[in-house]
Design an enzyme around this catalytic site. Structure first.
Site, PDB file in Angstrom:
ATOM      1  N   ASP A   1       0.858  -1.136  -0.030  1.00  0.00           N
ATOM      2  CA  ASP A   1      -0.020  -0.049   0.017  1.00  0.00           C
ATOM      3  C   ASP A   1       0.862   1.268   0.158  1.00  0.00           C
ATOM      4  OD1 ASP A   1      -2.270  -1.673   0.033  1.00  0.00           O
ATOM      5  OD2 ASP A   1      -2.274  -1.287   2.281  1.00  0.00           O
TER       6      ASP A   1
ATOM      7  N   ASP B   1     -13.891  -3.764  -1.756  1.00  0.00           N
ATOM      8  CA  ASP B   1     -13.550  -3.482  -0.397  1.00  0.00           C
ATOM      9  C   ASP B   1     -15.184  -3.428   0.482  1.00  0.00           C
ATOM     10  OD1 ASP B   1     -10.902  -2.850  -0.782  1.00  0.00           O
ATOM     11  OD2 ASP B   1     -11.405  -0.785  -1.253  1.00  0.00           O
TER      12      ASP B   1
END
Length: 616
Positions: A313, A471
């Protein structure tokens, strides 16, 4: 008289004493000193004015084809070695997909590259590499309109050294069923057809699979029982008519052609530039058949391996530096007075380390990409470019891939954004929020407009190049009839004893919930052209308690495209759990790798002990 001293950009003073004097010029990039010496080295005196023992070896070229390499040893001395430079490799790049990785692999092996600009460049090539990426029809259209199809056929029919990769193999056959039928070059009998997913086979075929060598081909020597990387939805079945071309087959649902060889003509369905050391060995044997490369260790590959993916990330910290971070249920800031972005390392360095550690893929997620214009994010593009120079496994990048209008009113399509990522080194792109909007519209109207980022990119580059990142957040309910979305009976009751739940999709980094469930989204994006699903879970993110098995089983059983399990890994057992209890094709982790809590090698050793095939 001695030739004038040449000073390189690193302050190295070189005095050359050949006769007659020769003018040296600095080559465009350094190479390994041992990789291209083709003749007995000749002695040239050199002196060094600075310590460069830990820096790349500079290379100098002569106009007549000779070259010199400055070689450092552990002492204070340095020496020049020389020889005849190998002829440049000709690359047929028609502009689709990630060819940067192949360029980097060829250069890593010490060869220069000449790009095809016109058909005559094909006919004059000493060695031709054709890396086909994307859709069959689009590639044939480019080849025919440019006049290169005829030149390519002539070159191959003349038994000149040729290596086709992926689509570069398929185009040699008579036709393809992809958006067709579409005529191919017709050099080999056979039709390119789609894998049959009706029996539950995940399509595209993505991952590391084993090949069975059927005849000696030279370039495939020593790779039997090793995994190589495939990513494709279409394949050619061997037959009596084409069997004399076949040099290896692979099994996925049925047996298909994984490589062909006849004389100097070779082509492979897999990607050697993405197959680590095994793939580099194949490229080396094609580029320099006389080379004696190090023999590969004995492999044990027998089938498609489960993939272990390292995720990075990436975002800018408060100082503007690009760092790898990790969230706790998507919160990436430290729980301290300063509340700074959690910094777990530098992206390029970590990616390189994970490649050495055995990661099967590297995934970069630009976690603030939804806020910014992605093509303005030059540091992220640089990360891809630098990583692809030394990492020869697949690279995925996601974050902010959508249509965009910049501050000057210039409109950029999502296809343009994705194309820049591909040119910078990405093999796959991951779409998040934009895919949610596209799925909502599709479920509402039942119409595929062809205008969504998902549809545009998969149409040009193939669905195997498009990952949709989901998500979701778990929403507990008492009665499955309380909502219109797909529900499951959960394995662990909710906080108030609820026995059922649905998974609400979110956008903008988990900040906004949407009126669509993960099940409905997954089914819709598969219809719209997604080739793979990256399945996260906000509830499990950063908790280290294991993947959400209920969610992963729900989605992996619902779609016929590969599913990557993400969020929650904290121990090696969590990886075997998700592979044994669901149909997931891969498992992704971040924090446990960044913090060195669980090495990638430990995960793979554990999976092997559990009888789960992995690439070692």
């Amino acid at each position: 008289m001695d030739a004038p001293a040449l000073s390189s950009s690193r302050g190295v003073s070189i005095h050359v004493r050949p006769s007659p004097p020769l003018t040296l010029r600095r080559a465009s990039s350094p190479i390994k000193p041992y990789s291209r010496i083709k003749t007995k080295p000749f002695s040239i005196c050199a002196s060094l004015s600075s310590d460069s023992s830990k820096k790349p070896c500079p290379r100098f070229s002569f106009p007549n084809g000779l070259f010199l390499v400055l070689v450092h040893d552990s002492s204070s001395c340095s020496f020049l070695y020389g020889g005849v430079a190998a002829a440049a490799v000709t690359l047929l790049d028609y502009g689709a997909g990630n060819v940067r990785s192949l360029r980097n692999a060829i250069r890593c092996l010490g060869f220069d590259i000449k790009d095809v600009q016109k058909p005559e460049d094909i006919l004059s090539a000493n060695r031709l590499v054709f890396p086909g990426v994307g859709a069959f029809a689009a590639a044939m259209e480019v080849l025919e309109q440019s006049g290169m199809a005829e030149a390519l056929s002539t070159y191959i029919e003349s038994d000149r050294p040729f290596l086709g990769i992926c689509l570069g193999l398929q185009l040699l056959f008579e036709s393809s069923e992809e958006n067709g039928p579409v005529k191919g070059l017709g050099l080999i009998p056979g039709v390119v057809g789609r894998f049959d997913s009706s029996n539950g086979l995940a399509v595209p075929h993505i991952g590391w699979n084993a090949v069975q060598i059927t005849k000696d081909s030279g370039i495939l020597d020593d790779i039997g029982r090793h995994h190589v990387y495939f990513v494709h939805s279409y394949r050619v079945i061997p037959s009596d008519a084409n069997w004399d071309w076949v040099s290896s087959v692979c099994n996925y649902g049925d047996s298909f052609i994984s490589s062909i060889t006849r004389g100097n003509v070779h082509a492979v369905q897999f990607h050697p530039e993405k197959s680590g050391d095994v793939g580099l060995s194949i490229l080396r044997k094609f580029l320099d058949p006389s080379s004696s490369s190090k023999k590969l260790a004995h492999g044990k590959a027998s089938q498609l391996a489960k993939r272990v993916i390292a995720c990075l990330d990436v975002r800018a910290n408060d100082k503007g530096d690009l760092v790898v971070t990790k969230g706790d249920q998507y919160d990436v800031r430290e729980h301290s007075d300063e509340h700074q972005v959690r910094n777990l390392g530098k992206p390029v360095e970590l990616a390189g380390q994970y490649y050495k550690d055995g990661a099967d893929e590297i995934s970069f997620l630009n976690i603030t990409g939804f806020r910014d214009f992605p093509l303005g994010d030059l540091p992220m593009l640089q990360v891809l470019r630098y990583t692809s120079e030394n990492v020869f496994v697949p690279l995925t990048v996601g974050g902010g891939i959508r249509d965009f209008t910049d501050g000057n009113g210039r409109y950029y399509s999502s296809l343009e954004v994705a194309s820049e990522y591909f040119r910078s080194g990405a093999d796959k792109i991951s779409i998040g929020s934009d895919a949610v909007f596209a799925a909502e519209e599709y479920l509402k109207t039942g119409v595929k407009t062809g205008k969504s980022s998902l549809e545009q990119i998969s149409r040009v580059y193939g669905n195997q190049a498009v990952v949709v990142s989901i998500d979701p957040r778990r929403v507990y309910i008492r009665n499955p009839n309380d909502v219109k979305f797909k529900t499951i009976k959960v394995s662990s009751p909710g906080p108030s004893g609820e026995e059922y739940a649905w998974y609400q999709c979110t956008i903008n980094g988990g900040r906004e919930g949407r009126p669509i469930g993960a099940y409905e989204l997954a089914k819709a994006v598969e219809e719209l052209g997604a080739g793979e699903i990256l399945l996260n879970c906000i509830d499990c993110d950063g908790q280290g308690q294991g993947f959400d098995i209920d969610l992963i089983k729900l989605i992996s059983d619902a779609v016929t495209i590969p599913v990557i399990a993400s969020s929650g890994a904290g121990a090696v057992q969590h990886f075997s759990d998700v592979f044994q209890k669901t149909s997931a094709s891969a498992a992704l982790a971040a924090g446990i790798f960044h913090r060195k809590e669980v090495p990638i090698s430990s995960v793979k050793k554990h999976l092997l002990q559990e009888g789960i095939e992995v690439r070692m």
